[in-house]
Design an enzyme around this catalytic site. Structure first.
Site, PDB file in Angstrom:
ATOM      1  N   GLU A  36       0.880  -1.174   0.000  1.00 44.03           N
ATOM      2  CA  GLU A  36       0.000   0.000   0.000  1.00 44.03           C
ATOM      3  C   GLU A  36       0.915   1.221   0.000  1.00 44.03           C
ATOM      4  OE1 GLU A  36      -2.701   0.185   3.404  1.00 44.03           O
ATOM      5  OE2 GLU A  36      -2.544   2.374   3.376  1.00 44.03           O
ATOM      6  N   ARG A  40       1.352  10.175   0.925  1.00 45.81           N
ATOM      7  CA  ARG A  40       1.874  11.139   1.898  1.00 45.81           C
ATOM      8  C   ARG A  40       3.094  11.826   1.336  1.00 45.81           C
ATOM      9  NH1 ARG A  40       1.537   7.423   7.372  1.00 45.81           N
ATOM     10  NH2 ARG A  40      -0.484   6.583   6.773  1.00 45.81           N
ATOM     11  N   THR A  63      -3.666   6.274   2.180  1.00 46.15           N
ATOM     12  CA  THR A  63      -3.817   7.683   2.553  1.00 46.15           C
ATOM     13  C   THR A  63      -4.521   8.472   1.447  1.00 46.15           C
ATOM     14  OG1 THR A  63      -1.647   7.384   3.632  1.00 46.15           O
ATOM     15  CG2 THR A  63      -2.665   9.521   3.871  1.00 46.15           C
ATOM     16  N   LYS A 123     -10.751  -0.095   7.500  1.00 45.16           N
ATOM     17  CA  LYS A 123      -9.436   0.086   8.120  1.00 45.16           C
ATOM     18  C   LYS A 123      -9.698   0.666   9.505  1.00 45.16           C
ATOM     19  CE  LYS A 123      -5.409   3.111   7.510  1.00 45.16           C
ATOM     20  NZ  LYS A 123      -4.147   2.911   6.805  1.00 45.16           N
TER      21      LYS A 123
END
Ligand code: 3PG
Length: 204
Positions: A36, A40, A63, A123
């Site tokens: 993943e 960021r 993210t 999540k």
């Protein structure tokens, strides 16, 4: 694609796309052929594009906080989308693009919203702050069909606590891909950390 096949989803923060290929190979060769890549850093989309070319490696985006980012990730080749929180427009955009989406949810209200959107797995982030395995166990009592993927503070030393729960198909974490090792280009060490994690799962 089974997102949870390995029961661990490595969460990658990559600063330099030049490291993407070696990192992807290190994960795959360490027995954890899934990544993943978090949005960021500026290098995320390019890294996804590079890693998507690696045979046998499943690459997704993490993210992801807006529909635009879902599109960007999908265009780069992301096969799945992870978001730290719950936004209906993000969930819908991922579905439009045909990508499995794992949105974040930690409260009963958020989990109910996720359910209303047809989400089957959330999540649970940051797991270490929101009560860890005990919180997930408690939340799974009313939400009997929901699956939880804890991330945030998950490590080789505590992942078994989470994976012991029937409602936890997998955990996510960055402990096998520490930024320091990526920057030091110590990809052999990353492969070793992956192998250790895989062995721990096998021993459960
Ligand atoms: C995530 O986005 O899933 C987390 O930042 C991962 O948390 P960790 O770095 O504590 O594993």
């Amino acid at each position: 694609m089974d997102l949870f096949a390995h029961r661990i989803i490595p969460v990658v923060v990559i600063n330099d796309a030049d490291d993407a290929e070696a990192l992807g190979l290190a994960l795959r060769d360490g027995g954890l052929p899934i990544a993943e890549i978090t949005f960021r850093t500026e290098a995320a989309a390019e890294s996804i594009a590079i890693m998507s070319e690696i045979e046998g490696l499943t690459v997704g985006a993490g993210t992801v906080v807006s529909p635009d980012q879902v599109e960007l990730a999908a265009e780069a080749g992301a096969e799945f989308i992870v978001s730290p929180g719950l936004r209906a427009d993000v969930v819908r955009e991922a579905r439009l693009d045909g990508k499995p989406i794992l949105p974040g949810a930690v409260t009963p209200g958020e989990i109910m919203e996720a359910q209303a959107l047809g989400v089957e797995a959330v999540k649970f982030f940051p797991a270490n702050v929101y009560g860890g395995a005990a919180a997930i166990r408690t939340l799974s009592a009313p939400f009997t069909t929901m699956q939880f993927v804890p991330t945030g503070g998950v490590s080789a030393s505590n992942m078994a606590d989470y994976l012991a729960l029937p409602c936890v198909p997998a955990v996510g974490g960055s402990w096998m891909v520490p930024t320091g090792l990526i920057q030091a280009k110590d990809f052999a060490a990353i492969s070793t950390l992956c192998r250790t994690a895989v062995q721990l799962v096998a021993a459960l």
